[in-house]
Design an enzyme around this catalytic site. Structure first.
Site, mmCIF file in Angstrom:
data_model
loop_
_atom_site.group_PDB
_atom_site.id
_atom_site.type_symbol
_atom_site.label_atom_id
_atom_site.label_comp_id
_atom_site.label_asym_id
_atom_site.label_seq_id
_atom_site.Cartn_x
_atom_site.Cartn_y
_atom_site.Cartn_z
ATOM 1 N N ARG A 1 -4.528 10.860 4.634
ATOM 2 C CA ARG A 1 -3.386 11.783 4.750
ATOM 3 C C ARG A 1 -2.468 11.718 3.546
ATOM 4 O O ARG A 1 -1.900 12.715 3.130
ATOM 5 C CB ARG A 1 -2.576 11.436 5.999
ATOM 6 C CG ARG A 1 -3.228 11.836 7.285
ATOM 7 C CD ARG A 1 -2.239 11.683 8.413
ATOM 8 N NE ARG A 1 -1.025 12.441 8.143
ATOM 9 C CZ ARG A 1 -0.889 13.723 8.391
ATOM 10 N NH1 ARG A 1 -1.852 14.406 8.941
ATOM 11 N NH2 ARG A 1 0.252 14.344 8.104
ATOM 12 N N ARG B 1 1.110 14.531 13.248
ATOM 13 C CA ARG B 1 1.628 14.372 11.891
ATOM 14 C C ARG B 1 1.679 15.687 11.096
ATOM 15 O O ARG B 1 0.940 15.878 10.131
ATOM 16 C CB ARG B 1 0.814 13.309 11.149
ATOM 17 C CG ARG B 1 0.870 11.973 11.868
ATOM 18 C CD ARG B 1 0.056 10.925 11.206
ATOM 19 N NE ARG B 1 0.762 10.269 10.117
ATOM 20 C CZ ARG B 1 0.224 9.294 9.387
ATOM 21 N NH1 ARG B 1 -0.996 8.887 9.607
ATOM 22 N NH2 ARG B 1 0.917 8.743 8.409
ATOM 23 N N PRO B 2 2.586 16.582 11.500
ATOM 24 C CA PRO B 2 2.713 17.843 10.760
ATOM 25 C C PRO B 2 3.271 17.634 9.350
ATOM 26 O O PRO B 2 3.732 16.529 9.008
ATOM 27 C CB PRO B 2 3.695 18.650 11.617
ATOM 28 C CG PRO B 2 4.412 17.663 12.455
ATOM 29 C CD PRO B 2 3.521 16.481 12.618
ATOM 30 N N ILE B 3 3.238 18.697 8.542
ATOM 31 C CA ILE B 3 3.736 18.595 7.163
ATOM 32 C C ILE B 3 4.824 19.638 6.903
ATOM 33 O O ILE B 3 5.130 19.957 5.764
ATOM 34 C CB ILE B 3 2.579 18.792 6.150
ATOM 35 C CG1 ILE B 3 1.727 20.002 6.570
ATOM 36 C CG2 ILE B 3 1.740 17.542 5.994
ATOM 37 C CD1 ILE B 3 0.960 20.617 5.447
ATOM 38 N N ASP B 4 5.382 20.174 8.022
ATOM 39 C CA ASP B 4 6.367 21.243 7.881
ATOM 40 C C ASP B 4 7.553 20.862 6.995
ATOM 41 O O ASP B 4 8.055 21.678 6.223
ATOM 42 C CB ASP B 4 6.857 21.679 9.283
ATOM 43 C CG ASP B 4 7.391 20.512 10.105
ATOM 44 O OD1 ASP B 4 6.771 19.425 10.077
ATOM 45 O OD2 ASP B 4 8.439 20.669 10.762
ATOM 46 N N LEU B 5 7.987 19.600 7.067
ATOM 47 C CA LEU B 5 9.168 19.205 6.291
ATOM 48 C C LEU B 5 8.861 19.179 4.792
ATOM 49 O O LEU B 5 9.706 19.525 3.969
ATOM 50 C CB LEU B 5 9.682 17.836 6.757
ATOM 51 C CG LEU B 5 10.084 17.768 8.237
ATOM 52 C CD1 LEU B 5 10.415 16.345 8.646
ATOM 53 C CD2 LEU B 5 11.282 18.677 8.493
ATOM 54 N N ILE C 1 8.420 6.958 16.722
ATOM 55 C CA ILE C 1 8.018 7.639 15.477
ATOM 56 C C ILE C 1 6.754 8.481 15.671
ATOM 57 O O ILE C 1 6.711 9.639 15.269
ATOM 58 C CB ILE C 1 7.805 6.619 14.333
ATOM 59 C CG1 ILE C 1 9.026 5.698 14.178
ATOM 60 C CG2 ILE C 1 7.477 7.332 13.012
ATOM 61 C CD1 ILE C 1 10.305 6.362 13.738
ATOM 62 N N LYS D 1 0.839 -1.209 0.000
ATOM 63 C CA LYS D 1 0.000 0.000 0.000
ATOM 64 C C LYS D 1 0.874 1.261 0.000
ATOM 65 O O LYS D 1 0.625 2.185 -0.768
ATOM 66 C CB LYS D 1 -0.872 -0.008 1.271
ATOM 67 C CG LYS D 1 -1.453 1.333 1.634
ATOM 68 C CD LYS D 1 -2.264 1.276 2.906
ATOM 69 C CE LYS D 1 -1.506 1.465 4.203
ATOM 70 N NZ LYS D 1 -1.133 2.825 4.577
ATOM 71 N N ASN D 2 1.908 1.261 0.842
ATOM 72 C CA ASN D 2 2.693 2.485 0.990
ATOM 73 C C ASN D 2 3.653 2.731 -0.173
ATOM 74 O O ASN D 2 4.330 3.759 -0.228
ATOM 75 C CB ASN D 2 3.419 2.495 2.336
ATOM 76 C CG ASN D 2 2.425 2.688 3.482
ATOM 77 O OD1 ASN D 2 1.268 3.042 3.253
ATOM 78 N ND2 ASN D 2 2.863 2.434 4.709
ATOM 79 N N ASP E 1 4.927 0.481 12.014
ATOM 80 C CA ASP E 1 3.722 -0.177 11.496
ATOM 81 C C ASP E 1 3.596 -1.637 11.948
ATOM 82 O O ASP E 1 2.591 -2.288 11.647
ATOM 83 C CB ASP E 1 3.700 -0.106 9.955
ATOM 84 C CG ASP E 1 3.510 1.316 9.460
ATOM 85 O OD1 ASP E 1 3.102 2.177 10.255
ATOM 86 O OD2 ASP E 1 3.793 1.573 8.274
ATOM 87 N N ARG F 1 -8.465 -0.396 4.996
ATOM 88 C CA ARG F 1 -7.638 0.614 4.324
ATOM 89 C C ARG F 1 -6.317 0.008 3.868
ATOM 90 O O ARG F 1 -5.727 0.491 2.903
ATOM 91 C CB ARG F 1 -7.342 1.776 5.273
ATOM 92 C CG ARG F 1 -8.567 2.617 5.610
ATOM 93 C CD ARG F 1 -8.175 3.773 6.490
ATOM 94 N NE ARG F 1 -6.879 4.269 6.051
ATOM 95 C CZ ARG F 1 -5.956 4.771 6.851
ATOM 96 N NH1 ARG F 1 -6.164 4.873 8.132
ATOM 97 N NH2 ARG F 1 -4.808 5.194 6.354
ATOM 98 N N CYS G 1 -4.300 12.891 13.207
ATOM 99 C CA CYS G 1 -5.024 11.632 13.040
ATOM 100 C C CYS G 1 -4.830 10.811 14.312
ATOM 101 O O CYS G 1 -4.156 11.260 15.233
ATOM 102 C CB CYS G 1 -4.550 10.875 11.813
ATOM 103 S SG CYS G 1 -2.978 10.113 12.040
#
Ligand code: EPU
Length: 419
Positions: free
Chosen positions: A94, A123-127, A328, A22-23, A306, A398, A118
């Site tokens: 996400r 889970r920021p997206i700054d990077l 993580i 999936k990933n 995971d 999912r 979530c």
């Protein structure tokens, strides 16, 4: 709504076939935006997340054909004419955010609703955004949206504060058609990133070092279509390996890459599970006496977050004290309280969980709080005395293709019910 019912106690046997990752598939679908030509994904996993990201692309006018019989996805992004995907769909997944890099790269403009937190963490997206900025995009955040504009992306050197999987992928995709060279340092090294780089290169990109801590991207002018078969899902394989261990069974797991499974093989072997690899299959023998262990989740090649919940389920019925440290995600122990309802003796202290193994878990109704938590509760149910009912199964759907059918094939007493 569906629930999965497991009657515990059966020994498993036979073999199970692992699906594609999936990933890997989610970023690859996003990457297909870059080419504007037809891309084909063979042997794709037919999963809810894959359907949602496909709908996200459709919401900007991509044409996607999913053939559930042949597991083939045909993507044609030549007609994309919207630059704002449906926010309802984006909020569902996400990984939708992964289309940002390709969209800025191909169209120079993009607007997307912020993914938000979530269950497993903020889970920021700054990077991701820092990376787009470094490539010359003008990024603004406000009113719940992120907007990016760029006349032209120009290669740059980007050091990631943390080896984020998604940021590495997004920046890599944004960079493939940028002018000049981009170097991503402290990049995530997950096998899914190597797979994405392989797909990008088969479209004509020039990505070197995908899957290592330094990724070099030499910008190209345009990309062509490509056909790709993604790698096997190492987390699905790991989940079935734990299924063998928790039920004290011996099974064959087919469709694996030993290299990708090293951290999981190492930990199960340390516990006393006997694993023999033969090409793309492995035999997992969990019939011996198992020992408690300590686990710390880390970016690849460390132990995957995971697989943390599944290992917690297993260690709950292994005599002695085990400690799991989650480094993580800050909130990925929600399954512990559900496992405690099944009798597990788990104490959470910040980022660590101390598990005192008991003889046997007992079945009851438990709630799947996220994808891997749900899978872990099914595993607990396989070993528990009595019946376990796992609710909120949509989380599991999912990321696992027909999990109950695959377990039935191994002899488990498990079925799905609508309620
Ligand atoms: N992070 C930041 N800033 C960023 C990005 C990430 O601080 O800009 C932090 C996150 O908050 C988190 C850590 O970095 O604490 C790791 O996040 P990462 O970006 O590496 O994760 P991701 O790309 O959002 C992918 C997988 C997850 C998997 C993680 C870690 C996909 C679609 N998702 O998420 O998969 O847990 O990497 O390996 O590839 C799952 O399949 O169940 C799943 C959650």
């Amino acid at each position: 709504m569906d629930k999965i019912i497991v009657k515990g106690g059966n020994t498993l046997n036979g073999e199970v076939k692992i699906s594609s990752a999936k990933n890997s598939v989610l970023p690859i679908i996003a990457a297909s935006i870059l080419s504007g030509n037809k891309c084909i994904i063979d042997n794709a996993p037919m999963l809810e997340d894959v359907f949602v990201i496909s709908d996200v692309l459709r919401s900007v006018s991509a044409d996607i054909d999913i053939d559930k019989t042949s597991n083939k996805i045909i993507i044609d992004t030549s007609d994309i004419c919207d630059y704002e995907p449906c926010s309802e769909l984006v909020k569902k997944l996400r990984a939708s955010f992964l289309i940002m890099g390709p969209m800025i790269s191909r169209f120079g403009k993009f607007i997307i609703s912020l993914p938000g937190g979530c269950n497993i963490g903020t889970r920021p997206i700054d990077l991701h955004l820092k990376g787009f900025n470094a490539l010359g995009a003008e990024v603004s955040v406000g009113y719940g949206y992120v907007e990016a504009k760029a006349k032209k992306l120009i290669g740059n050197k980007i050091y990631l504060d943390f080896p984020s999987v998604g940021a590495t992928e997004n920046i890599m995709m944004a960079a493939v058609m940028a002018e000049g060279e981009t170097i991503i340092e402290n990049a995530a090294e997950e096998p899914e990133i190597e797979d994405l780089a392989k797909f990008l290169n088969s479209m004509g990109a020039n990505v070197i070092g995908g899957g290592t801590d330094t990724v070099r991207v030499l910008g190209v002018k345009n990309l062509k279509g490509a056909v790709h078969k993604p790698i096997y899902d190492r987390i699905e394989a790991g989940t079935f390996m734990v299924a063998a261990a928790i039920t004290k069974s011996k099974i064959k797991v087919c469709g694996v890459n030993e290299e990708h499974l090293k951290p999981i093989i190492a930990k199960l072997t340390e516990m006393g599970v006997v694993i023999e690899v033969e090409g793309e299959s492995l035999t997992v023998d969990g019939t011996g006496i198992l020992k408690p262990i300590d686990i710390k989740t880390m970016p690849y090649p460390g132990f995957p977050t995971d697989m943390q919940a599944q290992m917690m389920g297993l260690l709950s019925s292994v005599k002695g004290t085990s400690v799991i440290t989650e480094t993580i995600f800050e909130n990925r122990f929600m399954h512990a309280s559900e496992m405690k309802r099944m009798g597990a003796n788990i104490k959470i202290d910040g980022r660590s969980a101390v598990i005192e193994g008991i003889d046997r878990l007992t079945g009851c109704e438990v709630k799947s709080t996220d994808l891997r938590a749900g899978a872990a509760l099914i595993l607990c149910g396989l070993a528990a005395a009595g019946t376990t009912e796992v609710t909120d199964v949509y989380h599991i759907d999912r990321g696992y293709v027909n999990i109950e059918k695959k377990l039935q094939g191994l002899g488990a007493n498990i079925y799905r019910e609508c309620y």
